[in-house]
Design an enzyme around this catalytic site. Structure first.
Site: not given
Ligand code: CA
Length: 620
Positions: A330, A359
């Protein structure tokens, strides 16, 4: 797993009532012999443990460092576990004067790695789901005594009760849909206050425990084994940028610098472009990297080596324990980038078949390409080591292609211009491509609920370069629910995943005609794609879009695929002269879904508002 003994010398007993030394936490809870990394950091937590000294006597295991920190309640041990070490319980003796604490730290034998840690690639289609929203297989865990938030189906901003049991009951469904990999938003514990709404999982409160509202560590591992048994892969979502403010560390930080800006709140500016920007100011850079994502998410300081060692050990522990095949990391642009590269390199050296996707929320190809390994061209010398990035520029381009009318710089031209910049990537085939995810408006909503546009976008997803990812509910062409905040509009539960639902989209009989049409189309393309090697490994050639049409090919020595796209409201007839460099080697085209064939002649006929996929052959 861990046996802790308390031994106190007699004359110290009266002191016990003040600060009874005991070991409250051992992270990781166990380790293995014969691991691909020799060193393991163990974080011990308990009152005054920093005042103790550790000793270990175990063949093949050496205590190389022990470190006390700002808080007196932590002791960090570093063990070298040599290849000669055998499985067993390592006795660790902690001494402070005459006071002794003992614990045994288990070294397990590794499980057979067959079918574990396999990675993922362009031969896969990834299904992204939020476990809280997919299916509730065990209503008994919706509310856990002692945890801060209970399920509340009346409020879409709260937990809905979905869990790992729900996923394992639906593996047949996912398999049938043609999905070969599953990415769960984080399943680790997020014991946050209800008001925060941590059902998304990105506010960790314990990095070693599956949230009990989803299940247990054992259930997670069993689910991965079950997925592997049917040839599916699993991707674990991790976050090294931040934790939740209810993480147990926050009550007693190991060091003053464990998190950034603990004394005065500073929020990130969310501008990931700063990292590669040659003109970036230090002010902006610091705000990006050191600022908190939101007030409930303390920003971890990756300049603190005890913390980064903890995070690396934690990663390897989950990979080894669960057998998971890949990681989706993330907020990739927000932590210290040198640490992220070190983390990737350590993981991929230890598990060479593994894959990691970061990400990398970037607006254009250069900003995204910066984060893929071996950045070619005029970068700043940074090598992220990262194989895969989330290809947001692809997503934005395709979403806009079907949301806008065709023009010199609109509609399908977005896709053309975006792909024309693929030279920036080290390997665009490793990019994860998607039409929507849990942080974006659903694609069907974005394109104005245009059914034809939706199917064309799906066609591109299944046939362009990269690793396709489908967001749960998109197989039913879901739009938004007008409940809750913005995010909740596109994070609805799947009807039929909950025992009291009045219909089930998991069964054909429970779907509307439109849902069934979308489902069938995606299922058929995804299942075809499983063996369509040109989509896994083939090179790409496309022709500049004209008049709302777009023609491209995927070419492999065993297979050539032709994709015809017509976004206009009229039938288009395209002269084949333009495509001779590819078509010249073939005399017929076979539709990959319905097997209809046509002979390649002077023209390609493209019906209005349709995309179709053809395999080129010399059969006729
Ligand atoms: Ca449940």
């Amino acid at each position: 797993m861990i046996r802790i003994l308390f031994l106190f010398s007699f004359f110290l007993l009266p002191l016990q009532s003040q600060a009874q030394a005991q070991i409250e936490r051992v992270d990781p809870p166990f380790w293995w012999v014969d691991m691909p990394v020799e060193e393991v950091q163990i974080q011990l937590y308990g009152p005054d443990l920093g005042l103790f000294r550790a000793e270990i006597e175990y063949e093949g295991v050496q205590l190389t460092k022990q470190i006390a920190v700002d808080s007196p309640n932590y002791l960090f041990l570093y063990l070298q576990v040599h290849s000669s070490a055998k499985a067993g319980d390592i006795p660790i003796v902690l001494s402070r004067g005459d006071e002794q604490l003992k614990l045994s730290f288990e070294l397990k034998n590794r499980e057979d790695r067959t079918n574990k840690n396999q990675g993922f690639d362009a031969s896969d289609v990834i299904y992204l789901m939020m476990p809280d929203r997919f299916a509730n297989g065990n209503p008994d865990n919706d509310t856990i005594e002692g945890m801060l938030e209970a399920a509340d189906r009346s409020n879409p901003e709260r937990r809905q009760g979905g869990d790992l049991a729900g996923v394992s009951q639906k593996l047949d469904y996912l398999d049938d849909l043609g999905m070969t990999a599953i990415w769960f938003t984080p399943i680790i514990e997020n014991d946050m206050t209800p008001e925060y709404g941590a059902y998304h999982g990105y506010a960790a409160t314990d990095l070693y425990r599956v949230d009990r509202r989803y299940g247990s560590n054992e259930e997670y591992k069993a689910l991965i084994d079950a997925a592997h048994d049917r040839g599916m892969r699993v991707i674990m979502d991790m976050i090294h940028n931040h934790i939740g403010d209810q993480h147990w560390w926050m009550k007693d930080l190991p060091t003053y610098d464990w998190v950034h800006n603990i004394d005065e709140y500073m929020q990130t500016n969310y501008q990931g472009s700063i990292v590669a920007d040659p003109y970036a100011s230090e002010y902006d850079m610091q705000k990006l990297v050191d600022g908190w994502f939101v007030p409930e998410m303390p920003d971890l300081n990756q300049d603190q080596p005890l913390l980064t060692d903890y995070l690396i050990v934690n990663t390897i522990w989950w990979i080894e324990y669960s057998g998971v095949d890949g990681i989706r990391m993330d907020t990739y642009l927000y932590p210290d980038k040198e640490y992220m590269a070190e983390w990737v390199e350590t993981v991929l050296t230890a598990y060479p078949d593994f894959n990691i996707v970061g990400e990398a929320w970037a607006v254009n190809p250069p900003a995204a390409a910066y984060w893929q390994y071996d950045l070619p061209g005029q970068g700043d010398g940074y090598d992220s080591k990262l194989p895969s990035i989330t290809d947001f520029p692809w997503s934005f381009a395709v979403r806009d292609a079907f949301a806008e009318e065709f023009g010199w710089n609109s509609g399908l031209m977005h896709v053309y211009y975006m792909l024309s910049q693929d030279f920036l990537y080290s390997d665009p085939m490793k990019n994860v491509i998607f039409l929507d995810n849990h942080d974006m408006a659903r694609v069907f909503e974005h394109i104005g609920k245009d059914k034809a546009g939706f199917k064309m976008a799906i066609t591109l997803l299944m046939t362009q370069r990269g690793i396709p990812q489908l967001y749960y509910g998109t197989e039913f062409m879901f739009g938004h629910e007008n409940r809750g905040g913005d995010d909740e509009g596109w994070r609805q539960t799947l009807p039929g995943g909950w025992p009291d639902d009045d219909r089930s989209v998991f069964e054909e009989s429970g779907r509307t005609a439109e849902e069934q049409e979308a489902f069938s189309y995606i299922r058929d393309l995804a299942n075809w794609r499983k063996t369509a090697i040109a989509t896994h490994e083939g090179s790409m050639k496309h022709f500049v879009p004209e008049d709302g049409t777009y023609v491209y090919f995927r070419m492999h020595e065993q297979q050539t695929i032709m994709v015809l796209v017509n976004t206009s409201n009229e039938e288009k007839r395209l002269s084949t002269t333009r495509f001779q460099e590819v078509l010249g080697a073939f005399n017929s085209a076979t539709h990959v879904l319905d097997n209809t064939q046509f002979e390649l002649g002077d023209e390609l006929v493209l019906p209005p508002n349709e995309a179709s996929v053809w395999e080129l052959t010399n059969e006729l």
